[in-house]
Design an enzyme around this catalytic site. Structure first.
Site, PDB file in Angstrom:
ATOM      1  N   LYS A   1       0.865  -1.186   0.000  1.00 11.28           N
ATOM      2  CA  LYS A   1       0.000   0.000   0.000  1.00 11.28           C
ATOM      3  C   LYS A   1       0.898   1.231   0.000  1.00 11.28           C
ATOM      4  CE  LYS A   1      -4.205  -1.433   2.407  1.00 11.28           C
ATOM      5  NZ  LYS A   1      -5.061  -1.154   3.573  1.00 11.28           N
TER       6      LYS A   1
ATOM      7  N   GLU B   1       1.491  -1.849  16.886  1.00 16.25           N
ATOM      8  CA  GLU B   1       1.208  -2.732  15.739  1.00 16.25           C
ATOM      9  C   GLU B   1       1.699  -4.150  16.021  1.00 16.25           C
ATOM     10  OE1 GLU B   1      -0.621  -1.737  13.262  1.00 16.25           O
ATOM     11  OE2 GLU B   1      -0.272   0.415  12.957  1.00 16.25           O
TER      12      GLU B   1
ATOM     13  N   ARG C   1      -7.594  -9.243   4.588  1.00 20.01           N
ATOM     14  CA  ARG C   1      -6.661  -8.174   4.958  1.00 20.01           C
ATOM     15  C   ARG C   1      -7.286  -7.202   5.961  1.00 20.01           C
ATOM     16  NH1 ARG C   1      -2.145  -5.276   0.990  1.00 20.01           N
ATOM     17  NH2 ARG C   1      -1.294  -3.923   2.594  1.00 20.01           N
TER      18      ARG C   1
ATOM     19  N   HIS D   1      -8.362   0.021  14.439  1.00 21.71           N
ATOM     20  CA  HIS D   1      -8.095   1.166  13.572  1.00 21.71           C
ATOM     21  C   HIS D   1      -9.321   2.024  13.283  1.00 21.71           C
ATOM     22  CE1 HIS D   1      -4.179  -0.590  13.176  1.00 21.71           C
ATOM     23  NE2 HIS D   1      -3.775   0.296  12.286  1.00 21.71           N
TER      24      HIS D   1
ATOM     25  N   HIS E   1      -8.145   5.576  13.801  1.00 20.60           N
ATOM     26  CA  HIS E   1      -8.097   6.569  12.725  1.00 20.60           C
ATOM     27  C   HIS E   1      -8.969   7.779  13.057  1.00 20.60           C
ATOM     28  CE1 HIS E   1      -6.766   3.467   9.480  1.00 20.60           C
ATOM     29  NE2 HIS E   1      -5.728   4.126   9.968  1.00 20.60           N
TER      30      HIS E   1
ATOM     31  N   HIS F   1       0.198   7.549  15.463  1.00 25.52           N
ATOM     32  CA  HIS F   1      -0.706   6.508  14.989  1.00 25.52           C
ATOM     33  C   HIS F   1      -0.767   5.336  15.984  1.00 25.52           C
ATOM     34  CE1 HIS F   1      -2.768   3.803  12.276  1.00 25.52           C
ATOM     35  NE2 HIS F   1      -1.798   2.927  12.405  1.00 25.52           N
TER      36      HIS F   1
HETATM   37  N1  LIG Z   1       1.447   1.467   3.717  1.00 23.30           N
HETATM   38  C1  LIG Z   1       0.964   0.887   4.782  1.00 23.30           C
HETATM   39  O1  LIG Z   1       0.522  -0.260   4.757  1.00 23.30           O
HETATM   40  C2  LIG Z   1       0.979   1.641   6.072  1.00 23.30           C
HETATM   41  C3  LIG Z   1       0.681   0.985   7.270  1.00 23.30           C
HETATM   42  C4  LIG Z   1       0.772   1.702   8.458  1.00 23.30           C
HETATM   43  C5  LIG Z   1       1.134   3.038   8.437  1.00 23.30           C
HETATM   44  N2  LIG Z   1       1.412   3.654   7.246  1.00 23.30           N
HETATM   45  C6  LIG Z   1       1.825   5.057   7.204  1.00 23.30           C
HETATM   46  O2  LIG Z   1       3.067   5.168   7.883  1.00 23.30           O
HETATM   47  C7  LIG Z   1       3.214   6.496   8.350  1.00 23.30           C
HETATM   48  C8  LIG Z   1       3.762   6.480   9.750  1.00 23.30           C
HETATM   49  O3  LIG Z   1       5.019   5.846   9.736  1.00 23.30           O
HETATM   50  P1  LIG Z   1       6.060   6.032  10.930  1.00 23.30           P
HETATM   51  O4  LIG Z   1       5.358   5.838  12.204  1.00 23.30           O
HETATM   52  O5  LIG Z   1       7.216   5.191  10.601  1.00 23.30           O
HETATM   53  O6  LIG Z   1       6.376   7.597  10.887  1.00 23.30           O
HETATM   54  P2  LIG Z   1       7.539   8.481  10.198  1.00 23.30           P
HETATM   55  O7  LIG Z   1       7.954   7.928   8.914  1.00 23.30           O
HETATM   56  O8  LIG Z   1       7.054   9.868  10.245  1.00 23.30           O
HETATM   57  O9  LIG Z   1       8.742   8.320  11.227  1.00 23.30           O
HETATM   58  C9  LIG Z   1       8.599   8.793  12.541  1.00 23.30           C
HETATM   59  C10 LIG Z   1       9.688   9.779  12.910  1.00 23.30           C
HETATM   60  O10 LIG Z   1      10.904   9.076  13.171  1.00 23.30           O
HETATM   61  C11 LIG Z   1      11.967   9.583  12.374  1.00 23.30           C
HETATM   62  N3  LIG Z   1      12.828   8.432  12.114  1.00 23.30           N
HETATM   63  C12 LIG Z   1      12.594   7.421  11.261  1.00 23.30           C
HETATM   64  N4  LIG Z   1      13.513   6.451  11.408  1.00 23.30           N
HETATM   65  C13 LIG Z   1      14.360   6.883  12.363  1.00 23.30           C
HETATM   66  C14 LIG Z   1      15.513   6.317  12.980  1.00 23.30           C
HETATM   67  N5  LIG Z   1      15.944   5.071  12.668  1.00 23.30           N
HETATM   68  N6  LIG Z   1      16.146   7.044  13.921  1.00 23.30           N
HETATM   69  C15 LIG Z   1      15.686   8.261  14.286  1.00 23.30           C
HETATM   70  N7  LIG Z   1      14.597   8.836  13.763  1.00 23.30           N
HETATM   71  C16 LIG Z   1      13.940   8.150  12.811  1.00 23.30           C
HETATM   72  C17 LIG Z   1      11.293  10.199  11.198  1.00 23.30           C
HETATM   73  O11 LIG Z   1      12.085  11.202  10.613  1.00 23.30           O
HETATM   74  C18 LIG Z   1      10.034  10.778  11.833  1.00 23.30           C
HETATM   75  O12 LIG Z   1      10.325  12.005  12.436  1.00 23.30           O
HETATM   76  C19 LIG Z   1       1.845   7.138   8.237  1.00 23.30           C
HETATM   77  O13 LIG Z   1       1.853   8.051   7.174  1.00 23.30           O
HETATM   78  C20 LIG Z   1       0.916   5.977   7.918  1.00 23.30           C
HETATM   79  O14 LIG Z   1      -0.172   6.371   7.105  1.00 23.30           O
HETATM   80  C21 LIG Z   1       1.326   2.975   6.081  1.00 23.30           C
HETATM   81 ZN   LIG Z   2      -1.775   0.875  11.833  1.00 25.86          ZN
END
Ligand SMILES: NC(=O)c1ccc[n+]([C@@H]2O[C@H](COP(=O)([O-])OP(=O)(O)OC[C@H]3O[C@@H](n4cnc5c(N)ncnc54)[C@H](O)[C@@H]3O)[C@@H](O)[C@H]2O)c1
Ligand SMILES: [Zn+2]
Length: 360
Positions: free
Chosen positions: A143, A185, A241, A248, A252, A265
């Site tokens: 996704k 998660e 799925r 959620h 959400h 999240h």
């Molecule tokens: N595609 C999918 O199936 C799916 C599933 C769940 C969530 N998502 C999406 O994922 C996003 C959230 O992802 P997230 O929680 O990873 O947030 P993010 O990508 O914003 O990362 C969180 C924070 O951590 C920082 N960061 C990342 N890796 C780091 C590291 N190793 N060391 C230090 N800092 C680091 C980033 O710069 C950011 O500030 C949302 O947009 C959500 O919609 C998508």
């Molecule tokens: Zn989720």
């Protein structure tokens, strides 16, 4: 290194999980029969930490990599950033055989994946997730997408990566709050289909909170296995799925009414999962003792389990739940648990039960 297969016919791919995997990125990409040029899309927090290592590894394997930096945070999932990435790719003459490496959390993965899905009608991409949430969830399953002013993830595609490289070392740099949000998660996988995983988390949570390598490796791999199996059976969310959405519906909505500011999240779905467990007790007879185990585990992980909403906010929450894109024919449907490790989808729930379930 642990390897998990995502079974999707000709689009199958592997998830590799281990410590120090960024150093192997080039070698692994070399096995994919891709062109020599690639772009690493990464955000302004992650790029300074890991882009150099990724680029070096790619260079050693004969690839030329450009780095495209995007802003850190959810705002990067925008058409504006997509446009910026397209311009960079075109200026550097990336071609059909070129590929993109998404180096970062879920934001970078969703954005870079969407860019890959659409640039030149689709070029290959590799996920190199650096948050716990991205390693166990967003980097697997294809996704990809961005947000609109009207809501989150409203534009996107199903577009599978060619490889996912989970380097557990990158998680060392992750801020505590982000790490704990990812645990929401992880716990979800136990509740939706693996009681043994849930029990393991109950036993080994302290080790997991210390980010101990072996525990982390085993747990991340198990979560990826579950996600891979679910996605393998239902790539485009026509049925199974949906179990991944446990917690959620409320989660959400909470994110939306707090304008994505108050909760990460993972925190919102932590509240959502505890609420879903309480609702499950009323609707499906989930034993109270199991509801309590669910709540306790989230709390031990440092995650919120409740929220108090005023009248006006309750109405907003309900409206937000109705707007969720998973709503069909105006009906809010829940994923509920019969027991830890076993859930059912499509459950109708009266709003009054939701309100009660959220309260302390
Ligand atoms: N595609 C999918 O199936 C799916 C599933 C769940 C969530 N998502 C999406 O994922 C996003 C959230 O992802 P997230 O929680 O990873 O947030 P993010 O990508 O914003 O990362 C969180 C924070 O951590 C920082 N960061 C990342 N890796 C780091 C590291 N190793 N060391 C230090 N800092 C680091 C980033 O710069 C950011 O500030 C949302 O947009 C959500 O919609 C998508
Ligand atoms: Zn989720």
């Amino acid at each position: 290194m642990r390897i998990v297969q995502v079974p999707l016919g000709s689009r199958s791919y592997q998830i590799k999980i281990g410590s120090g995997l960024l150093a192997r990125l080039g070698r692994e990409c070399a096995g994919l029969k891709l062109g020599r040029r690639c772009a690493i899309i990464s955000d302004t927090n992650v790029a300074p930490l890991f882009a150099q290592a990724a680029r070096h590894s790619l260079a050693k394997a004969g690839f030329t990599a450009i780095v495209i930096p995007v802003p850190a945070g959810e705002t990067a999932k925008s058409l504006k950033t997509v446009h910026f990435c397209y311009d960079q790719l075109a200026a550097q003459r990336l071609e059909r055989q070129s590929f993109i490496v998404a180096l970062g959390g879920g934001v970078v993965g969703d954005l870079a994946g969407f860019v890959a899905a659409t640039y030149l009608r689709g070029i290959a991409f590799v996920q190199a997730p650096t948050t716990l949430l991205a390693q166990v969830d967003s980097s697997v399953g294809g996704k990809v997408g961005i947000n609109l002013g009207a809501g989150k993830n409203l534009v996107g595609a199903f577009y599978q990566p060619r490889l996912v490289m989970c380097d557990l070392e990158t998680l060392r740099a992750l801020p505590e709050r982000e790490y704990r949000a990812g645990l929401a998660e992880v716990i979800k996988y136990g509740i939706i289909c693996d009681a043994a995983l849930f029990e393991r988390l109950e036993r080994e949570l302290p080790r997991l909170l210390r980010r101990e390598r072996r525990t982390l490796a085993a747990v991340v791999a198990r979560c990826c296995e579950i996600k891979a199996e679910v996605v393998g059976q239902d790539e485009t969310e026509n049925g199974l799925r949906a179990i991944l959405n446990f917690g959620h519906t409320v989660g959400h909505a909470l994110e939306a009414i707090s304008r994505y500011g108050r909760y990460r999240h993972g925190e919102a779905i932590s509240i959502g999962q505890v609420a879903a467990a309480r609702i499950s007790a009323r609707v499906l007879g989930l034993p109270d003792a199991q509801v309590e185990r669910v709540r306790t585990l989230f709390e031990r992980a440092g995650l919120p389990s409740e929220t108090s909403l005023g009248r006006a906010q309750q109405r907003k929450l309900e409206a937000a739940m109705r707007l969720d894109k998973k709503v069909r024919a105006g009906k809010i449907r829940f994923v509920l648990a019969r027991q830890i490790g076993k859930v059912v989808t499509g459950q109708k729930v009266p709003m009054s039960l939701v309100e009660q379930a959220l309260k302390p």
